[in-house]
Structures are given as C-alpha cells and as structure tokens.
Write a protein that holds these residues in place. Structure first.
Motif, PDB file in Angstrom:
ATOM      1  N   TRP A   5       0.963  -1.121  -0.231  1.00 24.37           N
ATOM      2  CA  TRP A   5      -0.007  -0.127   0.069  1.00 24.37           C
ATOM      3  C   TRP A   5       1.011   1.361   0.018  1.00 24.37           C
ATOM      4  CZ3 TRP A   5      -3.787  -1.001   4.498  1.00 24.37           C
ATOM      5  CH2 TRP A   5      -4.839  -2.055   3.976  1.00 24.37           C
ATOM      6  N   LEU A 111      -4.630   7.005   0.305  1.00 24.91           N
ATOM      7  CA  LEU A 111      -3.907   5.607   0.451  1.00 24.91           C
ATOM      8  C   LEU A 111      -4.305   4.944  -1.025  1.00 24.91           C
ATOM      9  CD1 LEU A 111      -2.919   3.259   2.002  1.00 24.91           C
ATOM     10  CD2 LEU A 111      -5.125   2.789   2.991  1.00 24.91           C
ATOM     11  N   ASP A 112      -3.348   4.287  -1.526  1.00 22.63           N
ATOM     12  CA  ASP A 112      -3.373   3.577  -2.762  1.00 22.63           C
ATOM     13  C   ASP A 112      -3.170   2.018  -2.510  1.00 22.63           C
ATOM     14  OD1 ASP A 112      -3.575   2.590  -5.325  1.00 22.63           O
ATOM     15  OD2 ASP A 112      -1.599   3.372  -5.891  1.00 22.63           O
ATOM     16  N   THR A 113      -4.133   1.358  -2.349  1.00 23.10           N
ATOM     17  CA  THR A 113      -4.147  -0.250  -2.100  1.00 23.10           C
ATOM     18  C   THR A 113      -3.869  -1.266  -3.250  1.00 23.10           C
ATOM     19  OG1 THR A 113      -6.369  -0.549  -2.227  1.00 23.10           O
ATOM     20  CG2 THR A 113      -5.626   0.097  -0.026  1.00 23.10           C
ATOM     21  N   VAL A 128       3.275  -1.150   4.007  1.00 26.23           N
ATOM     22  CA  VAL A 128       2.801   0.219   3.878  1.00 26.23           C
ATOM     23  C   VAL A 128       4.043   1.117   3.667  1.00 26.23           C
ATOM     24  CG1 VAL A 128       1.351   2.155   4.695  1.00 26.23           C
ATOM     25  CG2 VAL A 128       0.799  -0.268   5.447  1.00 26.23           C
ATOM     26  N   LEU A 141      -5.033   3.858   8.530  1.00 29.09           N
ATOM     27  CA  LEU A 141      -4.858   3.289   7.091  1.00 29.09           C
ATOM     28  C   LEU A 141      -5.223   2.000   6.997  1.00 29.09           C
ATOM     29  CD1 LEU A 141      -1.001   4.206   7.050  1.00 29.09           C
ATOM     30  CD2 LEU A 141      -2.864   5.383   5.647  1.00 29.09           C
ATOM     31  N   GLU A 144      -9.292   2.258   6.695  1.00 29.03           N
ATOM     32  CA  GLU A 144      -9.544   2.570   5.242  1.00 29.03           C
ATOM     33  C   GLU A 144      -9.234   1.519   4.458  1.00 29.03           C
ATOM     34  OE1 GLU A 144      -7.937   6.120   2.554  1.00 29.03           O
ATOM     35  OE2 GLU A 144      -8.467   6.686   4.541  1.00 29.03           O
ATOM     36  N   GLY A 145      -7.994   0.915   4.348  1.00 26.52           N
ATOM     37  CA  GLY A 145      -7.613  -0.114   3.455  1.00 26.52           C
ATOM     38  C   GLY A 145      -8.383  -1.337   3.449  1.00 26.52           C
TER      39      GLY A 145
END
Length: 182
Positions: A5, A111-113, A128, A141, A144-145
């Motif tokens: 992530w 956040l880019d998962t 991460v 994080l 949200e992920g």
C-alpha cells in the motif's frame, strides 16, 4: 504474498502558524518563491497565503547565504517557482523549525491499496510505504484499506489478529508492515 500500500500526497499540506492580519492559523503554500540578492548574499522565501484573509507570509528558505554556496540547480528551481521544490522544502525539518511551522496533512493525502481484494485470504501481509513524510495513524490506514471501522481495527489489535513490528498506536510517517489473521 506481500501486498504493498502507498500513502501518497494529493496536494501540498496546509501550514499552521498565526496570521498577523486575522485570527486564522492556516496558510496554503502558493508554490511561489521570492529571491532577493544583497550583493553576494541571497535571501529566499516560500510565499504562503492565509486561507481566511489572503494575507501573504514568507517562510525563510535561505537567509544571507553566499551566492557561491547555493547550488545552481536550486537557484534555477527557486526562480522557476518549482512546485516540487515547495513540497520538498515544506517537509524539511530545518525549514519547519526555522519558521516555527507545523504541517496539517488532513485532506492532502490518499491511500493507494492497488485495488486488490485481500479479504478472501486467511493471512494477509501488507507493506505500507510513504511517498512523503505524512504523519498518519496506522489504525486509520488499516481501517481505510480494509473498509473496517477504527473500533473494529482496534479490536483486531487487542485480539492479537493484527500484528506489526511497528507501534500501531499513535502516528507514523515511515514505512511499516503488518499481518492480519482472519
């Protein structure tokens, strides 16, 4: 399998400092610099604008610095009002300390998962990475992920099903890994 992530900035953070013209505490970086020469000495400032009244304040970048000691590419970037340089300087602890400012990253990151579906696996290992020094709570994080509530994430930590070598309470701005056992 280790999933990655990335915490990425979406814009420049707000600068927290008192405004001399109004009661506001928030400034936004304009991305513009002012460079002033005094014979062989240079001063350079990053200009920031009050979010309430629009008053301009200057954050000191260089102060009475000999021209020969400034790298030519830095001087070129200052004159070109390089937005990337503004982002670098805002995150520089020396600039923050010199100007007595704090950054507010509230809505300036995402956040880019990677879009992968993780919840179907029994054990999930996630790394991460931070694209910039953005202080964020790991619990936020992770919640949200995975699309969980923060309370549910806290419960997973308390049950020992969410573990990490890094401390998951408080804020982190550096890379860490964690494991979630379903």
């Amino acid at each position: 399998m280790l999933d990655t992530w990335v915490v990425m900035p979406t814009c420049l953070p707000l600068v927290l400092r008192p405004c001399r013209a109004c009661a506001s505490q928030r400034f936004r970086a304009s991305g513009k610099f002012r460079v002033n020469a005094h014979h062989k000495l240079l001063d350079a400032w990053l200009l920031v604008l009050c979010t309430a009244c629009g008053d301009t304040a200057k954050l000191t970048v260089l102060e009475r610095t000999n021209v020969r000691s400034v790298r030519p590419e830095l001087l070129d970037r200052l004159h070109a009002n390089d937005l990337g340089l503004a982002a670098e300087l805002l995150q520089d602890p020396v600039v923050q300390r010199r100007n007595r400012i704090v950054l507010d990253w509230g809505d300036a990151w995402r956040l880019d998962t990677g879009g992968s579906e993780l919840l179907d696996r029994e054990v999930i290992d996630v790394s991460v990475r931070f694209a910039a020094r953005i202080p964020v709570r790991p619990v936020r994080l992770i919640a949200e992920g995975f699309g969980l509530s923060r309370a549910e994430t806290g419960r997973l930590i308390a049950e020992g099903r969410l573990v990490s070598a890094a401390r998951l309470s408080g804020k982190l701005s550096g890379d860490f890994t964690f494991t979630l056992k379903r």
